[in-house]
Design a protein around this motif. Structure first.
Motif, short mmCIF file in Angstrom:
data_model
loop_
_atom_site.label_atom_id
_atom_site.label_comp_id
_atom_site.label_asym_id
_atom_site.label_seq_id
_atom_site.Cartn_x
_atom_site.Cartn_y
_atom_site.Cartn_z
N LEU A 37 -2.21 11.41 8.17
CA LEU A 37 -1.34 10.50 7.44
C LEU A 37 -2.20 9.39 6.86
CD1 LEU A 37 1.52 9.29 6.76
CD2 LEU A 37 1.34 8.07 8.92
N GLY A 38 -2.17 9.22 5.55
CA GLY A 38 -2.92 8.17 4.90
C GLY A 38 -2.04 7.01 4.49
N VAL A 39 -2.63 5.83 4.42
CA VAL A 39 -1.96 4.64 3.87
C VAL A 39 -2.62 4.34 2.53
CG1 VAL A 39 -1.35 2.24 4.22
CG2 VAL A 39 -1.56 3.77 6.18
N THR A 40 -1.85 4.32 1.47
CA THR A 40 -2.40 4.08 0.14
C THR A 40 -2.70 2.60 -0.07
OG1 THR A 40 -0.30 3.66 -1.00
CG2 THR A 40 -0.94 5.97 -0.69
N THR A 41 -3.39 2.31 -1.16
CA THR A 41 -3.71 0.91 -1.47
C THR A 41 -2.47 0.12 -1.85
OG1 THR A 41 -4.23 1.60 -3.74
CG2 THR A 41 -6.07 1.41 -2.19
N GLU A 42 -1.32 0.80 -2.07
CA GLU A 42 -0.05 0.12 -2.31
C GLU A 42 0.76 -0.02 -1.03
OE1 GLU A 42 -0.89 2.88 -4.31
OE2 GLU A 42 -1.81 1.49 -5.75
N GLY A 43 0.20 0.45 0.10
CA GLY A 43 0.89 0.34 1.37
C GLY A 43 1.90 1.43 1.62
N LYS A 44 1.81 2.54 0.91
CA LYS A 44 2.75 3.64 1.09
C LYS A 44 2.16 4.70 2.01
CE LYS A 44 4.90 3.12 -3.47
NZ LYS A 44 5.19 3.79 -4.78
N ARG A 72 5.70 -3.97 5.63
CA ARG A 72 4.88 -4.34 6.79
C ARG A 72 3.40 -4.32 6.45
NH1 ARG A 72 5.24 -0.27 10.70
NH2 ARG A 72 4.13 -1.65 12.12
N TRP A 73 3.00 -3.47 5.52
CA TRP A 73 1.58 -3.28 5.25
C TRP A 73 1.01 -4.27 4.23
CZ3 TRP A 73 -2.62 -0.60 6.96
CH2 TRP A 73 -2.41 0.24 8.04
N LYS A 74 1.84 -5.02 3.54
CA LYS A 74 1.33 -5.91 2.49
C LYS A 74 0.32 -6.93 3.03
CE LYS A 74 3.54 -4.11 -0.96
NZ LYS A 74 2.78 -3.35 -1.97
N ILE A 75 0.68 -7.57 4.14
CA ILE A 75 -0.23 -8.59 4.70
C ILE A 75 -1.50 -7.92 5.22
CG2 ILE A 75 -0.49 -10.32 6.52
CD1 ILE A 75 2.49 -10.86 6.32
N ALA A 76 -1.34 -6.76 5.86
CA ALA A 76 -2.51 -6.05 6.39
C ALA A 76 -3.46 -5.66 5.27
CB ALA A 76 -2.06 -4.83 7.18
N LEU A 77 -2.94 -5.25 4.13
CA LEU A 77 -3.80 -4.84 3.01
C LEU A 77 -4.61 -6.02 2.48
CD1 LEU A 77 -1.44 -2.37 1.11
CD2 LEU A 77 -3.54 -1.81 2.34
N GLN A 78 -4.01 -7.20 2.50
CA GLN A 78 -4.77 -8.39 2.10
C GLN A 78 -5.92 -8.63 3.08
OE1 GLN A 78 -2.33 -11.87 1.00
NE2 GLN A 78 -0.56 -10.52 1.05
N ALA A 79 -5.64 -8.41 4.37
CA ALA A 79 -6.68 -8.57 5.37
C ALA A 79 -7.78 -7.53 5.19
CB ALA A 79 -6.08 -8.47 6.78
N PHE A 80 -7.41 -6.31 4.82
CA PHE A 80 -8.40 -5.27 4.55
C PHE A 80 -9.30 -5.66 3.38
CE2 PHE A 80 -6.02 -2.18 7.14
CZ PHE A 80 -7.08 -1.50 7.72
N GLU A 81 -8.70 -6.22 2.35
CA GLU A 81 -9.47 -6.64 1.18
C GLU A 81 -10.50 -7.71 1.56
OE1 GLU A 81 -11.21 -6.83 -2.25
OE2 GLU A 81 -9.59 -5.39 -1.92
N MET A 82 -10.12 -8.60 2.45
CA MET A 82 -11.03 -9.65 2.89
C MET A 82 -12.12 -9.09 3.80
SD MET A 82 -9.96 -12.36 1.38
CE MET A 82 -10.83 -13.65 2.27
N THR A 83 -11.73 -8.12 4.65
CA THR A 83 -12.68 -7.55 5.61
C THR A 83 -13.63 -6.55 4.96
OG1 THR A 83 -10.98 -7.78 7.32
CG2 THR A 83 -12.87 -6.38 7.84
N PHE A 84 -13.12 -5.79 3.98
CA PHE A 84 -13.92 -4.78 3.28
C PHE A 84 -13.95 -5.11 1.78
CE2 PHE A 84 -11.89 -2.72 6.93
CZ PHE A 84 -12.98 -2.16 7.58
N PRO A 85 -14.61 -6.19 1.39
CA PRO A 85 -14.56 -6.63 -0.01
C PRO A 85 -15.08 -5.56 -0.97
CG PRO A 85 -16.33 -7.74 1.18
CD PRO A 85 -15.51 -7.04 2.20
#
Length: 406
Positions: A183-190, A384-397
């Motif tokens: 199961l993958g999570v897309t960059t849109e959080g889907k 639920r994934w919107k905030i996490a994706l922002q954190a991913f962007e900061m962690t994996f620029p």
């Protein structure tokens, strides 16, 4: 229609099933449609003079039984002399009308066998659909499964969860086989279910097996994954490193905790939980290591297997401790995939065992396709994934914007 009205007024007439009012109404509607289609095909209505000039004309009828949602219906299909008439509403060689296929697939996705589906249709709808016909209907899903399994993927997924469901397959002898799901999570959080594979019985999987699976995903366009969450599958970390060198491998923390309980007496679970919590809730790897040493002091003599378990998984347990708390909440376990697995298990357990590997894969695939048809769960998931994706962007620029030529 007048005949139907008279029978309805007489009372005591069944509505559904063979000979019921709905069957007769369906017969009249279909036959009227056939006559209209024949008139369009020939260019003139029945009994008109244009049919007497020697050109193509009507040539009687042929009887045909069509399975419908309200039971089998026998209809008369008009024929023409040169055999060029092709009905549209019920095509040549078509024996089923309406939602029969959808109903069969839905029941199969819930784990019913061909025999049980046949009995259900006969009891509820009066439709006599053989087990071989039902197998033919469900087998038609195999082509869709092959297309789904080979479809192109997004070039990057922030997270991919990999887990397994055990199924019993009777090929000679009954063996307990894993069906792996990614199961993958897309960059849109889907959520995106990206693959389904049958494993071998026992511990047959290793780096070679997983390298083949991950290479398949890469060949379908998946160039990079930020994090792969799994349950200590043998050979998977090495294969991930070979396929996506920058990906982080994260052991499912929930599985690690559950596996710890397997080695402990139930009376010690509460106390063991208090000792484990400081490890997986630690602010850093150093803090987690100190808490692990306390665990070893308190429980090492009584449950050495628990200490060996955590020590063996340590390298793939600690990566998430370095991440933002929002990432930790969502990737520290495979709970994202567990709800899907629960639905699959219901379908699998209802069947008991499968005659072949393909039959097991088909059942799992149909259960997956029946998940959340209205997409309401997908909306909650994405939110639920919107905030996490922002954190991913900061962690994996920069890695969420991948160069597809890599």
């Amino acid at each position: 229609m007048a005949l139907l009205a008279e029978r309805a007024e007489a009372g005591g007439v069944k509505l559904a099933g063979e000979g019921g009012l709905l069957a007769e109404l369906t017969k009249q509607v279909l036959e009227a449609a056939f006559e209209g289609e024949m008139a369009d095909h020939l260019g003139y209505d029945k009994h008109e003079a244009e049919g007497r000039d020697g050109a193509n004309s009507r040539n009687g009828y042929r009887s045909k039984t069509v399975t419908t949602d309200i039971g089998p219906v026998e209809v008369n299909v008009p024929r023409d002399r040169d055999g060029s008439f092709e009905p549209k509403i019920v095509k040549k060689r078509q024996r089923r009308l309406g939602g029969v296929e959808e109903m069969v697939c839905s029941l199969s996705a819930k784990g019913l066998t061909s025999g049980e589906i046949s009995a259900h249709l006969a009891e509820v709808y009066g439709a006599q659909v053989s087990k071989s016909t039902i197998s033919t209907i469900t087998d038609s899903m195999l082509e869709g499964m092959r297309e789904w399994q080979n479809r192109p993927l997004d070039p990057v997924y922030p997270v991919v969860f990999i887990d397994a469901v055990r199924v019993k397959i009777r090929e000679g002898t009954v063996t307990n086989r894993p069906i792996y799901l990614a199961l993958g999570v897309t960059t849109e959080g889907k959520r995106d279910l990206i693959g389904l594979w049958a494993g071998e019985a026992g511990d047959g999987e290793g780096a070679k097996y997983w390298l083949r699976v991950l290479t398949e995903l890469r060949n379908r366009g998946l160039k990079d994954v930020l994090m792969v969450v799994c349950d200590g599958l043998k050979g998977l970390p090495e294969s991930i490193e070979a396929t996506w060198p920058e990906a982080t491998v994260q052991t499912c923390v929930i599985h690690l905790i559950r596996n710890s309980y397997r080695y402990a007496s139930r009376r010690d679970w509460d106390a063991l939980t208090k000792s484990l919590k400081p490890i997986y809730q630690a602010a850093s790897e150093a803090d987690a290591r100190r808490s692990f040493e306390d665990l070893e002091t308190d429980w090492g003599e009584r449950y050495p297997a628990i200490i060996r378990l955590w020590d063996a998984q340590w390298a793939t347990f600690v990566p998430f401790l370095a991440f933002d708390v929002e990432i930790r909440k969502l990737i520290c376990s495979t709970n994202a995939i567990e709800s899907i697995n629960a639905r699959i298990r219901r379908a699998v357990n209802a069947r008991g065992h499968f005659p072949t590997e393909q039959a097991a894969l088909k059942c799992v695939y149909m259960a997956l396709m029946a998940l959340d048809p209205k997409g309401t769960g997908q909306k909650r998931w994405s939110a639920r994934w919107k905030i996490a994706l922002q954190a991913f962007e900061m962690t994996f620029p920069g890695r969420l914007e991948i160069d597809t030529n890599r």
